[in-house]
Design an enzyme around this catalytic site. Structure first.
Site, PDB file in Angstrom:
ATOM      1  N   MET B   1       0.846  -1.208   0.000  1.00  0.00           N
ATOM      2  CA  MET B   1       0.000   0.000   0.000  1.00  0.00           C
ATOM      3  C   MET B   1       0.883   1.261   0.000  1.00  0.00           C
ATOM      4  SD  MET B   1      -3.563  -0.594   0.741  1.00  0.00           S
ATOM      5  CE  MET B   1      -4.175  -0.195   2.352  1.00  0.00           C
ATOM      6  N   CYS B   2       1.001   1.949   1.093  1.00  0.00           N
ATOM      7  CA  CYS B   2       1.655   3.253   1.216  1.00  0.00           C
ATOM      8  C   CYS B   2       0.706   4.351   0.718  1.00  0.00           C
ATOM      9  CB  CYS B   2       2.966   3.396   0.440  1.00  0.00           C
ATOM     10  SG  CYS B   2       4.287   2.328   1.038  1.00  0.00           S
ATOM     11  N   GLY B   3       0.799   5.489   1.351  1.00  0.00           N
ATOM     12  CA  GLY B   3      -0.018   6.621   0.939  1.00  0.00           C
ATOM     13  C   GLY B   3       0.869   7.800   0.614  1.00  0.00           C
TER      14      GLY B   3
END
Lengths: 227, 298
Positions: B1-3
């Site tokens: 993921m990571c944002g």
């Protein structure tokens, strides 16, 4: 009309209330306000109700839908209408990646553009996109119809099975084992019906049909009637 | 993921709110990555002054007399503003290289997070809200900034594995995805004499861009060639002194959405990150195309 403020009342409460509706419910019309890009709005519905979502949504809006009509007054994030079984989803804006992925039935209409992997592994759903679609759309598409009024990106219909792909504009490139097909009367009839139901202003004769060259899977002509 | 979030302001009247806007955007992305968080802010330029952002695991010890020690070492007054584990050293630009050298000798354990005329990088292990509070990001003003919240996949959860990564003076990179040829590329870049500290894949991506630019490429050219030389999944957002850019790999499975109005250009891993920006209802909102370099500058 039931008005539901998603910001105040929360996602779980929304989906619980929508899931509680049965075939003969009196609460047939719902409006969801303050969507603000939230995920999983109106997922898993199974009743002939109408849900209007004001604003844009996040992931999986209308996923697994049965029977319900969902209208989004905005754009939808990834996976809108994923694995839907029946009913209708109408998106007024754009759709992100893999709209209608693995859908078994029903109608998904995107009035703007749809991004990459639209209709990936579709299994009977009808998808009508008024604008363009992105790359790798209809990858491994098995059944159903994908109708695109605009252009298609790279690798359309890669490794597809028996889905019908109709594109009015340009196709940047076809995927492996996807080829242009003859447009027969039966396809014109399918298109005419879908364009009408999707409120799309286009003539069936303007479209080109694409489908599987049937070199990548064990297609047996003796079973052609089953496809 | 990571944002990832990014905000590039066109309307200068919004500049005092940059830190707050970017912090709120990043907090919205918390559930895309709870491991570490970081922000690069492009603030005010002071003529002939360079900023070095440094980080220490033992901040009380390392920062206690640093201002005096450095001033003595380079024979010029430098000033230090400390925020928790980070400090920004303000020094005459002409002395920047001497300061770097002096830092290595005086505080060998301390890390230089960034250098430049305007950019400061703050990053630590923890949730975006905690990291932003720790460094008082909300109070920061600036012209543009980039934030990242990490879900670690390729390497350990450490401060140095947090994003943004500095790629050169006033340049930084954040990444959502995972590179699959980073070990090979790390070896190659080290042979070219590029310093790479961690086993992190994104640091290799950052080092690659630095190396390309050192060998004559513009940032745009470096990003274009990354599409050839980097294997794996990536949505990159890069910051430069006067602009910011976005590029996604050709498969583009890592999400990205952008919004533009007369007042700003904004980036988010999801639309949720953008919903509270001014006049977002009337913004042009779109998904960046795969294998396409986008860039905005002042």
């Amino acid at each position: 009309m039931q008005i539901f403020d998603l910001e105040k009342q929360g996602l779980r409460a929304l989906n619980e209330q929508l899931h509680a509706q049965s075939t003969d419910t009196n609460q047939t019309s719902w409006e969801v306000i303050n969507a603000k890009g939230s995920h999983s709005i109106a997922v898993g519905l199974d009743a002939p109700i109408a849900v209007t979502v004001k604003g844009s949504t996040g992931y999986y809006c209308g996923g697994m839908n049965k029977q319900a009509t969902i209208n989004v007054h905005g754009s939808v994030g990834p996976g809108a209408g994923e694995n839907m079984m029946s009913g209708t989803i109408i998106v007024d804006g754009d759709a992100s990646q893999y709209a209608g992925a693995t859908g078994h039935g029903g109608l998904l209409v995107v009035k703007g553009n749809a991004s990459s992997r639209c209709g990936i592994s579709m299994k009977g759903i009808d998808i009508v996109v008024h604008g363009n679609i992105g790359h790798m759309s209809a990858f491994m598409a098995q059944s159903g119809n994908l109708v695109v009024l605009g252009d298609a990106g790279d690798a359309l219909g890669d490794s597809c099975y028996e889905a019908h792909l109709f594109v009015r504009g340009k196709v940047k490139s076809l995927g492996a084992d996807c080829e242009q097909k003859e447009m027969r009367a039966e396809h014109i009839a399918i298109l005419k019906d879908l364009l009408e139901r999707a409120d799309a202003n286009a003539k069936p004769e303007e479209f080109t049909r694409y489908g599987s060259a049937r070199n990548l899977y064990n297609f047996d002509v003796d079973n052609a009637a089953a496809y | 993921m990571c944002g990832i979030v990014g905000l590039f302001l066109k309307d200068t009247s919004l500049e005092p709110q940059l830190g707050t806007m970017l912090t709120d955007m990043l907090i919205t992305m918390t559930d895309r990555g709870p491991d570490s968080a970081g922000i690069a802010i492009y603030g005010e330029e002071v003529a002939q002054t360079t900023k070095l952002t440094v980080q220490s695991a033992n901040a009380d010890r390392d920062f206690a007399s640093l201002e005096a020690d450095l001033s003595r070492a380079v024979d010029t007054p430098v000033s230090l503003s400390r925020k928790a584990t980070h400090s920004v050293i303000h020094a005459p630009s002409a002395k920047a290289n001497q300061i770097r050298q002096a830092l290595r000798e005086l505080r060998p354990d301390m890390r230089i997070m960034s250098t430049g005329d305007v950019m400061e990088i703050y990053k630590e292990v923890g949730l975006p809200e905690d990291v932003a509070t720790r460094f008082d990001i909300r109070k920061m003003s600036g012209t543009h900034g980039i934030g990242h919240t990490r879900m670690a996949t390729e390497s350990a959860i450490t401060t140095m594995g947090a994003h943004p990564f500095s790629t050169g003076p006033d340049q930084c990179l954040v990444h959502n995805g995972s590179l699959s040829n980073h070990n090979n590329l790390r070896r190659k870049l080290r042979r070219e004499g590029i310093h790479i500290e961690t086993e992190n894949d994104t640091e290799v991506g950052a080092a690659y861009l630095s190396w390309k630019m050192q060998t004559g490429s513009s940032l745009g050219e470096a990003l274009e060639s990354s599409l050839e030389d980097l294997d794996g999944f990536f949505t990159f957002v890069v910051g430069t002194k006067d602009g910011f850019g976005v590029v996604r790999d050709p498969i583009a499975c890592k999400p990205a959405v952008m919004a533009e109005t007369d007042q700003y250009v904004a980036f988010g891993s999801e639309y949720r990150a953008l919903v509270n920006l001014p006049n977002i209802e009337n913004a042009r909102v779109w998904e960046p195309e795969p294998a396409t370099v986008y860039f905005w500058s002042h």
